[in-house]
Design an enzyme around this catalytic site. Sequence first.
Site, PDB file in Angstrom:
ATOM      1  N   HIS A 116      73.690   9.103  78.810  1.00  0.00           N
ATOM      2  CA  HIS A 116      72.474   8.451  78.312  1.00  0.00           C
ATOM      3  C   HIS A 116      72.364   8.682  76.811  1.00  0.00           C
ATOM      4  O   HIS A 116      72.374   9.822  76.345  1.00  0.00           O
ATOM      5  CB  HIS A 116      71.248   8.994  79.047  1.00  0.00           C
ATOM      6  N   GLU A 136      69.901  11.184  74.715  1.00  0.00           N
ATOM      7  CA  GLU A 136      69.878  12.611  75.040  1.00  0.00           C
ATOM      8  C   GLU A 136      70.858  13.349  74.137  1.00  0.00           C
ATOM      9  O   GLU A 136      71.908  13.824  74.569  1.00  0.00           O
ATOM     10  CB  GLU A 136      70.193  12.775  76.539  1.00  0.00           C
ATOM     11  N   ARG A 160      68.789   4.148  76.025  1.00  0.00           N
ATOM     12  CA  ARG A 160      69.351   4.961  77.114  1.00  0.00           C
ATOM     13  C   ARG A 160      70.662   4.380  77.655  1.00  0.00           C
ATOM     14  O   ARG A 160      71.604   5.102  77.963  1.00  0.00           O
ATOM     15  CB  ARG A 160      68.308   5.022  78.242  1.00  0.00           C
ATOM     16  N   HIS A 168      72.847  16.168  80.639  1.00  0.00           N
ATOM     17  CA  HIS A 168      71.723  15.277  80.362  1.00  0.00           C
ATOM     18  C   HIS A 168      70.581  16.079  79.745  1.00  0.00           C
ATOM     19  O   HIS A 168      70.653  17.291  79.623  1.00  0.00           O
ATOM     20  CB  HIS A 168      71.225  14.641  81.668  1.00  0.00           C
ATOM     21  N   GLU A 223      70.239  19.215  83.310  1.00  0.00           N
ATOM     22  CA  GLU A 223      69.197  18.613  82.485  1.00  0.00           C
ATOM     23  C   GLU A 223      68.799  19.709  81.510  1.00  0.00           C
ATOM     24  O   GLU A 223      68.141  20.679  81.896  1.00  0.00           O
ATOM     25  CB  GLU A 223      67.985  18.180  83.331  1.00  0.00           C
TER      26      GLU A 223
HETATM   27 ZN   LIG Z   1      70.317  11.464  81.338  1.00  0.00          ZN
END
Ligand SMILES: [Zn+2]
Length: 438
Positions: A197, A200, A255, A325, A399
């Site tokens: 993405h 990020e 994104r 991410h 994340e």
């Molecule tokens: Zn992501």
Amino acid sequence: MKFLGKPRSQTAAFLPLCWFFLKILQPGHSHLYNNRYAGDKVIRLIPKTEEEAYALKKIYHQLKVDLWQPSGISYVSEGTVTDVRVPQNGSQALLAFLQEANIQYKILIEDLQKALERGRSLQTQRNRRSLPEYNYEVYHSLEEIQNWMHHLNKTHSSLIHMFSIGKSYEGRSLFILKLGRKSRAYKGAVWIDCGIHAREWIGPAFCQWFVKEALQTYRSDPAMRKMLHHLYFYIMPVFNVDGYHFSWTNDRFWRKTRSRNSRFHCRGVDANRNWKVKWCNEGASMHPCDDTYCGPFPESEPEVKAVANFLRKHRKHIRAYLSFHAYAQMLLYPYSYKYATIPNFNCVESAAYKAVNALHSVYGVRYRYGPASRTLYVSSGSSMDWAYKNGIPYAFAFELRDTGHFGFLLPETLIKPTCTETMLAVKNITMHLLKKCP
Ligand SMILES: [Zn+2]
Ligand SMILES: *[C@@H]1O[C@H](CO)[C@@H](O)[C@H](O)[C@H]1NC(C)=O
Ligand SMILES: *[C@@H]1O[C@H](CO)[C@@H](O)[C@H](O)[C@H]1NC(C)=O
Ligand SMILES: *[C@@H]1O[C@H](CO)[C@@H](O)[C@H](O)[C@H]1NC(C)=O
């Protein structure tokens, strides 16, 4: 340290490049990204009831609200925290609605454009101060990252080999670093990708950090030496190269990929919904204008297809798939697309538990961990589920920081602590792989 810095002559050659970037980013010394975020707010909301969730979905749609976390309107439901970016001309209406409906909210970022410009001016100062050594505590543009990869390929040929696995939609090379001591004997491997993405940015910064740490510590740190002796690491610092580039030049909060659609003006596919595993089911959108658009068919995106082909070809060697991410501070494992428990749950769960504890030991930052479906949300067509279903026994998605205070605009001063703690988690998972799971 010296062996990771650039020779002076090369640095000098990079200066015009830096200038070039400043020019693109600040045409006529005006605002970043054409001032497109002036007056935008980022707001955190928690609908308490189904009715509130329904009303919010409706108004989000009307006001063209951009869902930051979670990333799709289908995830808006009672009790779920959502962070949204509201365009300047919609924020009055949204705030009035929230007050009238008595829905709890918190303004996370008052003026997004101002927040961006603050970040960029700090970055420019830091960049200037840090030359000529390569600075791992700033975000780097795609060109800078690719130049860095080429440089390491030349200067560290005993440990690093750089190659391309194909081209992006816009024709950029999809580069991989293969890291590890060369050996004729069979070696297992770990796959690491960052930047699926685009917005990020801490992801690619971590991939660079990982390589730096490996090169700087493998002589002195027995654990790192063991890792590089027994395994290869395939590292893809920027998966979604077109999107990442676009997030530097046009839209900081982009994104998706940048592929065109024949019927709609909206561009891009969510590269983490485009994999052939329950493709385009729950938690993915069929609409090309949505941020979680699954694409016209599985592996429609050349970036996804290239990585899937590579993983298919090497799946016998690859023991772990790690994808980076942001933001939420979570360590997730399969399944994403359903609530069922994976067959090797005990081994994976204990690896995750130890990894988040190792991470926590550095600065006390807490990560939640668990199956993605229960811990984050249900999403189909993800790379992690696909890797797992294709025979890679340890599949994780990180994340990274934070939990919304800065969100995607994690300041550069937090790159070092974020990467330092994450490094321990990754090393812990890797050492776990080298033992037989009980
Ligand atoms: Zn992501
Ligand atoms: C806000 O502005 C955009 C583009 O300038 C427009 O498309 C949109 O309809 C406007 N929204 C509202 C609520 O006025
Ligand atoms: C990396 O270096 C090797 C030689 O050491 C070269 O053959 C290869 O083409 C280089 N990779 C890239 C992507 O330039
Ligand atoms: C992994 O982390 C745990 C703590 O969670 C620690 O006890 C263990 O020693 C670590 N293992 C390695 C190899 O770093």
